[in-house]
Every structure is written in C-alpha cells, then in structure tokens.
Motif scaffolding. Structure first.
Motif, mmCIF file in Angstrom:
data_model
loop_
_atom_site.group_PDB
_atom_site.id
_atom_site.type_symbol
_atom_site.label_atom_id
_atom_site.label_comp_id
_atom_site.label_asym_id
_atom_site.label_seq_id
_atom_site.Cartn_x
_atom_site.Cartn_y
_atom_site.Cartn_z
ATOM 1 N N VAL A 49 0.815 -0.694 -0.361
ATOM 2 C CA VAL A 49 0.648 0.212 0.139
ATOM 3 C C VAL A 49 1.166 1.339 0.402
ATOM 4 O O VAL A 49 0.466 2.348 -0.453
ATOM 5 C CB VAL A 49 -1.282 0.501 1.034
ATOM 6 N N THR A 50 1.601 1.022 0.419
ATOM 7 C CA THR A 50 2.897 2.264 0.878
ATOM 8 C C THR A 50 3.995 2.684 -0.276
ATOM 9 O O THR A 50 4.320 3.174 -0.825
ATOM 10 C CB THR A 50 4.035 2.283 1.776
ATOM 11 N N LEU A 51 3.781 1.534 -1.181
ATOM 12 C CA LEU A 51 4.776 1.464 -2.597
ATOM 13 C C LEU A 51 4.834 2.906 -3.519
ATOM 14 O O LEU A 51 5.419 3.461 -3.909
ATOM 15 C CB LEU A 51 4.625 0.751 -3.348
ATOM 16 N N PRO A 52 3.407 3.216 -3.721
ATOM 17 C CA PRO A 52 3.146 4.563 -4.226
ATOM 18 C C PRO A 52 3.518 5.841 -3.817
ATOM 19 O O PRO A 52 4.111 7.113 -4.635
ATOM 20 C CB PRO A 52 1.644 4.739 -4.321
ATOM 21 N N LEU A 53 4.472 5.954 -2.777
ATOM 22 C CA LEU A 53 5.265 6.803 -1.822
ATOM 23 C C LEU A 53 6.567 7.334 -2.626
ATOM 24 O O LEU A 53 6.754 7.555 -2.290
ATOM 25 C CB LEU A 53 4.722 6.636 -0.144
ATOM 26 N N VAL A 54 6.978 5.666 -2.861
ATOM 27 C CA VAL A 54 7.748 5.843 -3.125
ATOM 28 C C VAL A 54 8.438 5.623 -4.652
ATOM 29 O O VAL A 54 9.459 6.223 -4.924
ATOM 30 C CB VAL A 54 8.934 5.093 -2.308
ATOM 31 N N PRO A 57 6.877 8.555 -9.572
ATOM 32 C CA PRO A 57 5.133 8.204 -10.682
ATOM 33 C C PRO A 57 4.672 7.988 -11.240
ATOM 34 O O PRO A 57 3.172 6.963 -12.366
ATOM 35 C CB PRO A 57 4.592 9.952 -10.331
ATOM 36 N N THR A 58 6.172 7.896 -12.665
ATOM 37 C CA THR A 58 5.573 7.684 -13.723
ATOM 38 C C THR A 58 6.152 5.753 -14.113
ATOM 39 O O THR A 58 5.560 5.320 -15.312
ATOM 40 C CB THR A 58 7.372 8.141 -14.657
ATOM 41 N N VAL A 59 6.073 5.014 -12.710
ATOM 42 C CA VAL A 59 6.384 3.392 -13.313
ATOM 43 C C VAL A 59 5.463 3.286 -12.680
ATOM 44 O O VAL A 59 4.709 2.589 -13.484
ATOM 45 C CB VAL A 59 7.687 3.687 -12.157
ATOM 46 N N LEU A 60 4.602 4.053 -11.997
ATOM 47 C CA LEU A 60 3.452 3.585 -11.135
ATOM 48 C C LEU A 60 2.006 3.850 -12.553
ATOM 49 O O LEU A 60 1.669 2.903 -12.402
ATOM 50 C CB LEU A 60 2.887 4.803 -10.079
ATOM 51 N N GLY A 61 2.297 4.751 -13.027
ATOM 52 C CA GLY A 61 1.335 5.522 -14.471
ATOM 53 C C GLY A 61 1.788 4.439 -15.303
ATOM 54 O O GLY A 61 0.771 3.709 -16.175
ATOM 55 N N SER A 97 -5.225 7.735 -9.850
ATOM 56 C CA SER A 97 -5.037 8.791 -8.210
ATOM 57 C C SER A 97 -5.512 8.302 -7.149
ATOM 58 O O SER A 97 -4.826 8.342 -6.184
ATOM 59 C CB SER A 97 -5.983 10.085 -8.824
ATOM 60 N N VAL A 98 -6.718 7.214 -7.009
ATOM 61 C CA VAL A 98 -6.733 6.538 -5.865
ATOM 62 C C VAL A 98 -5.964 6.170 -5.861
ATOM 63 O O VAL A 98 -5.374 5.688 -3.905
ATOM 64 C CB VAL A 98 -8.361 5.519 -5.758
ATOM 65 N N ILE A 99 -5.363 5.045 -6.467
ATOM 66 C CA ILE A 99 -4.074 4.151 -5.744
ATOM 67 C C ILE A 99 -3.214 4.739 -5.625
ATOM 68 O O ILE A 99 -2.294 4.476 -4.190
ATOM 69 C CB ILE A 99 -3.464 3.324 -7.773
ATOM 70 N N HIS A 100 -2.694 5.968 -6.482
ATOM 71 C CA HIS A 100 -1.482 7.050 -6.683
ATOM 72 C C HIS A 100 -1.406 7.227 -4.557
ATOM 73 O O HIS A 100 -0.302 7.198 -4.215
ATOM 74 C CB HIS A 100 -1.409 7.621 -7.143
ATOM 75 N N SER A 101 -2.765 7.616 -3.991
ATOM 76 C CA SER A 101 -2.487 9.170 -2.952
ATOM 77 C C SER A 101 -2.912 7.772 -1.986
ATOM 78 O O SER A 101 -3.091 8.595 -0.709
ATOM 79 C CB SER A 101 -4.330 9.361 -3.250
ATOM 80 N N LEU A 102 -2.985 6.370 -1.959
ATOM 81 C CA LEU A 102 -3.514 5.460 -1.099
ATOM 82 C C LEU A 102 -2.841 5.751 0.625
ATOM 83 O O LEU A 102 -3.375 5.672 1.065
ATOM 84 C CB LEU A 102 -3.835 3.915 -1.447
ATOM 85 N N VAL A 106 -4.294 5.951 3.884
ATOM 86 C CA VAL A 106 -3.799 4.792 4.824
ATOM 87 C C VAL A 106 -3.042 5.179 5.722
ATOM 88 O O VAL A 106 -3.765 4.753 7.064
ATOM 89 C CB VAL A 106 -3.022 3.876 4.338
ATOM 90 N N GLN A 107 -1.475 5.920 6.405
ATOM 91 C CA GLN A 107 -0.833 6.208 7.073
ATOM 92 C C GLN A 107 -1.632 6.500 7.997
ATOM 93 O O GLN A 107 -1.682 6.576 8.944
ATOM 94 C CB GLN A 107 0.168 6.887 7.072
ATOM 95 N N PRO A 108 -2.376 7.781 8.073
ATOM 96 C CA PRO A 108 -2.550 9.144 9.128
ATOM 97 C C PRO A 108 -3.640 7.923 9.573
ATOM 98 O O PRO A 108 -3.835 8.113 10.714
ATOM 99 C CB PRO A 108 -2.648 10.009 8.384
#
Lengths: 226, 380
Positions: A49-54, A57-61, A97-102, A106-108
């Motif tokens: 779940v934390t992956l998109p944080l690091v 964005p181009t890789v995720l996209g 965006s949902v996946i990217h901002s998850l 989630v964390q807080p």
C-alpha cells in the motif's frame, strides 16, 4: 483568467473531491486491518500500500497504463463491463489517483487507529457494543484527527500529482487536463503569465491547506483525556 | 428477566502469552467475591476470561444456568455477556460527555433488563454535580465513579471490578470505598473484585478466592480463609479476623454498641446503624490474648472477654505463636486468631481442644453500610 484555466481548476477540484471520498472508503478498512490485525502478512500488505509513496509516478502510471490497456485482460474486462476503457478518460484518472494517493490516506488513519489502543474497544465490548457498533461509535470518532489528516493529504496530493496523470490521462482539455498538466503546457508554450498565476495559486492553496489542517487538529485535540 | 445466577463456576486452564493459568473455582453468585493475591498471580487474567476479553481454548465458565464458555465449542463474545467491567483506569470515552458515557451501555442493554435506573445510579454514586462537566476535567476518583456508574447502567447480572481503586490516591480511595459498600447493600448484583490490598478485601468481600501463581489456592467465606492455618493469610504480621455482626444495642453514654457474632457478643466503639442492622468488625490477632479464667467484673480494663476453644497453634517466629480459636465454650462459633508469646503458651500449658477465654483488646468497626452521603463532601 481564461476559460481554459478555469476548466483546469474545476476539473482538478472535481477529481480531487471524488478521489478523496473514494480514498476514505477504501483506506479506512485497510487502515483498520493494518492497525488491528496480528496476521503475519500484514506488513507485506502495508508495504504494498505504501509503494506509491516511493515509486516514481511514471513507473506507477506506466504499469497502470499497461494494466488498463485494451490489450490486457483487465482492460478488456473493464471495457466489456463499462463500454469504455480507462486510459485517457476522467474515470481512468480517478482510479489511478486513488491508487497513487492511497498511502497518504492509509498512513494517518492507521496511526490514529493504533493510537486508540485496545482499551476503549474493550470497554465498548463490556458495554454491549458489537465490534461493528464499537467501530462506528468509538474507534471512528476517536480517530477523527487521523481521518482529517488522511482526507486533506489525499486531496492535496491528488491536486498536485503530475506523472501518473500524464501517463494515464494525457492532456485532453475538460477531460484529463488538470492543473499540473496545464502549468506544464503553459511553460512548454512559453505562456509564462498563465503558468505563474496557476503555480502561485497552487502554492497558496497548499500552504493554506496544511495550515488549516494543523489548526483544526489542535482544536480537535482530545488526545489529552484518558 | 432471567433468574439470578446461583453459582459461578470457572475453570481457566492454559497459556496466555508466557503466563500459565490453572484457575478453577466455584463461588456463590451473590455478594462480593474477592480475587486476592500478589501482583502477577493471574487475578486480572481470570477476570478478563470471565468477561470474554481474553480467551483460553480450555476455559469453562458457567454463571447460574448460562454457559458462557465451554472449551472451544461455546464462547459467548464479550458484548453478549451481561457483565459490567470496571477497569483499573476509568477509561471514560473522551469524545463523549459524562451523561453520554453513563448511557453508553444503558442504551445497548437488552430490552428486558432495565432494573437499574439512571437517577438511581446518579444518586448512589453522587454523580449529580459531575453531569455537566467535561470528562477531561474530572479528578481520578470522579472518573472512576462515572466508570462504575456506566458499568452499572449496562444492567449487568455480574459486575467485574479490576482493582478499581489501585490507580487512585489515598484520598480518592476513601472517597469511593463507601460508595462501593453502598452498592453492595443497595443492589443485588454479584461482584467479582480483583485486589491485592487486604484492607479493601476485609472491608468489602464476602467470599475470597486466594490466587497464587495462576492457581486458585483456596476458595471460601472470607472469615474462614483468614483464620485458616493452611493459608498464608493467618501468618501475615497484620493477620486479623473479620466477622459479620449484627447490632443488638447501642450505649450512647459511652459511645459503644453491643453486637452479636456467631458464638459471642462484642462491645464495639464507633457509629453503627440501627439495632438489628448488619455491620462488620475486624479483630487483629495481635490484639487478642488468652487467659484460663475470665477476670471478674471490674477487674480488667478489657471489655471483651469471650469463651473460646483452641483449635490449633502454629509458631509464627522465634517467640510468637499464632493460636487458632473458635468462639464459644463449645467451639461452634466463628473463628478467631490470637497471637501470643511462645513463653505464655508454655507457661499456661495451652493445647488444642482446651476451652479458654480470649481477651480482645481492640475491636474495630469496618466501615461498612455507613451512609456515604453523610460524609463530608469535597464541595468548594
């Protein structure tokens, strides 16, 4: 400001609002499970779940584009059910965006659930509250600062994203041309004034959001009473 | 409403984390049962198992006719067990007001179980002045009183209290104890009370479960266990006997009351209730001496001289002997402890089975059944 600029502002606000609502719906059960579960796979899920944080964005996209493409089974399935594919559509932007901002949501929320501890939920159980009842009447109200932080961060992060949007949404005015893309566009075409207006607006907006969040958190601060 | 449970039968055997529990006991589901023992002996774990907050796969728990746990087959989840639980820390919900905290369980109680009314609890625990105050500004004692009220309003058929006074200072403790005594007298709810403070137990408990290393070492009426030669209670330096008594007469001139205990009568100083009302007295073993012949009237300053029979004796240390007695010349009365020197024991030629007289130098009324509202309140 031109109509084209307003379009970008409106589109971005709509996208961020929808994404924020979806984020809360998706992130809450994940955060609850991560906070309460003793399952050995929980940290694996937490890392995913934390992956998109690091990730860039181009890789995720890129992976999302591949997954949603008309050639992939997933893309074909979505097209078959909804009559259209996700790439280069507003809906595609929402999902990406949902996946990217998850992780930002989630964390807080997870931290807030963890901070509550077992005790209030045990008290609720001995007062006849079922787990579902206790979740809504005790856990969620006590985790309110976490929900606020998750929503604000998710919203702000969606407003500010660029790479994922570019990969999966492209640059279609009124459909996928959000603020960050518009700024990039203006700079590329040497329209510095318009770029300045939007960039300064974003800067001011982000600052106000963070400040407001901090102030509201302080006012809500009932972490003091045991 | 379901009939009041008659007994509580528990057997919790197994491992929870690193702790091994092997607690089996059966107690009357009536009055206050104290789970007493040193810290870390498993008292709290037992209480959590009774509430269903902790689960031992081998556990068995019956309350009256209801089976709350039977091994792995039956396990009633905590929110379906009609218990009230008072934790060490009040654990009030910080996001709710005092009345909303109080009503949290009441709103969720089974429809038929509404014997305890909101106003009654507010009166009983003196909560009136706290109702419109934010939970965050309440003192420790006030928070705990709200927590007790909240548990009571959930209409429990069993009240579980986990050292409810241990997190409080002396002052707040003295503030709450009378309320607990009132509860005991006013409400007909059995209580399991965890404590490591013998003074609390002496004041409140009817039945005692003595815990040691995760096991229930002894179970029985408080007065019997306190004078049991096989148990460590009688060997404590402050060993005492607690007797349930009844007021027979009051002598206002001298501020004394005559009370009857099984097998004898005692004169007790202090305020007691009306004639016929129950009270509880505590007699320290070190306040009891023995004599072969009762001194005649006006020969001793000691008022309480009772015929007793010696049941046994055990050396306490190099020079002291703890003597186990039963009240009455026939030895059919309540137990009593005496602590005398070994030299006196030998000089008097005492032995088990003999009928002698116990001279009781001090009898203390255990504050019980007194009216908490009559106490000085901490009003500003």
């Amino acid at each position: 400001m031109s109509g084209e600029m307003w379009d970008a502002v409106w589109l971005t606000a709509t996208l961020a609002a929808i994404v924020t609502v979806l984020l809360l719906v998706v992130a809450t059960p994940i955060a609850w499970w991560l906070a309460r579960s003793r399952s050995p796979v929980k940290e694996v899920v937490g890392a995913l779940v934390t992956l998109p944080l690091v990730l860039p964005p181009t890789v995720l996209g890129f992976y999302l584009l591949v997954a949603f493409s008309p050639n992939s089974p997933l893309g074909q399935g979505i097209a078959a059910v909804f009559g259209q594919g996700l790439p280069f559509t507003f809906e595609g932007l929402v999902v990406a965006s949902v996946i990217h901002s998850l992780p930002f949501a989630v964390q807080p929320i997870r931290n807030a659930f963890e901070a509550i501890g077992d005790r209030p939920l045990e008290v609720a159980a001995t007062l006849r509250a079922s787990p579902w009842d206790a979740f809504w009447t005790v856990a969620v109200p006590l985790a309110r600062p976490g929900f606020l932080a998750g929503a604000v961060l998710g919203f702000a992060h969606t407003v500010g994203e660029f790479g994922v949007v570019l990969m999966i949404g492209g640059n279609i005015p009124g459909e996928t041309k959000v603020l960050s893309i518009a700024i990039y566009d203006y700079v590329e075409t040497l329209q510095w004034t318009q770029a300045h207006i939007l960039a300064a607006g974003m800067l001011g907006f982000s600052f106000v959001v963070l400040l407001a969040m901090r102030l509201i958190e302080k006012r809500l601060g009932w972490g003091t009473g045991r | 409403m379901t009939a009041k449970p008659a007994t509580l039968t528990a057997a919790f055997v197994g491992r929870l984390g690193t702790f091994h529990l092997d607690a089996r006991f059966e107690v009357p589901a009536k009055g206050i049962t104290a789970l007493f023992g040193p810290s870390g002996c498993g008292k709290t774990t037992v209480l959590r198992c009774v509430a269903g907050l902790s689960r031992l796969p081998e556990g068995v728990l019956r309350v009256g006719r209801d089976v709350w746990q039977d091994g792995a087959r039956v396990f009633v989840p905590p929110h379906r067990r009609p218990v009230g639980y008072v934790f060490q820390e009040a654990s009030l919900f910080p996001h709710l007001s005092v009345p909303a905290n109080l009503r949290f369980g009441q709103r969720r109680a089974a429809a038929g179980d509404h014997a305890i009314a909101f106003d009654e609890v507010v009166d009983l625990l003196g909560l009136g002045r706290l109702l419109d105050r934010p939970t965050a500004v309440l003192s420790g004692g006030e928070r705990q009183r709200v927590a007790i009220g909240r548990a009571l309003l959930s209409q429990p058929r069993l009240l579980l209290m986990d050292e409810p006074l241990s997190a409080l200072d002396r002052f707040s403790k003295d503030d709450i104890l009378p309320y607990l005594e009132t509860l005991h007298d006013a409400l007909d709810i059995p209580v399991l009370y965890v404590s490591h403070d013998i003074a609390e137990v002496e004041r409140l408990a009817d039945t005692l479960v003595l815990m040691e290393h995760g096991r229930a070492k002894a179970v029985g009426p408080l007065s019997a266990l306190m004078a049991d030669p096989a148990l460590p209670l009688a060997r404590l330096p402050e060993a005492a006997e607690v007797l349930d008594a009844r007021v027979e007469a009051r002598d206002e001139t001298y501020g004394l009351a005559s009370v009857s205990v099984p097998g004898g009568h005692l004169l007790v100083p202090g305020r007691v209730g009306a004639v016929g009302s129950p009270c509880r007295v505590r007699i320290l073993a070190s306040d009891v001496s023995l004599t072969r012949d009762a001194p005649g009237p006006a020969q001793s300053s000691i008022l309480n001289v009772l015929p007793v029979r010696i049941v046994g004796a055990e050396p306490t240390d190099a020079h002291l002997v703890t003597v186990f007695l039963h009240l009455g010349a026939d030895g059919q009365g309540a137990p009593l402890l005496a602590r005398i020197t070994r030299k006196s024991w030998d000089l008097l030629g005492l032995a088990a089975g003999q009928a002698v007289h116990a001279q009781v130098k001090g009898v203390a009324l255990v504050e019980r059944g007194s009216d908490p509202t009559a106490k000085d309140e901490d009003t500003p």
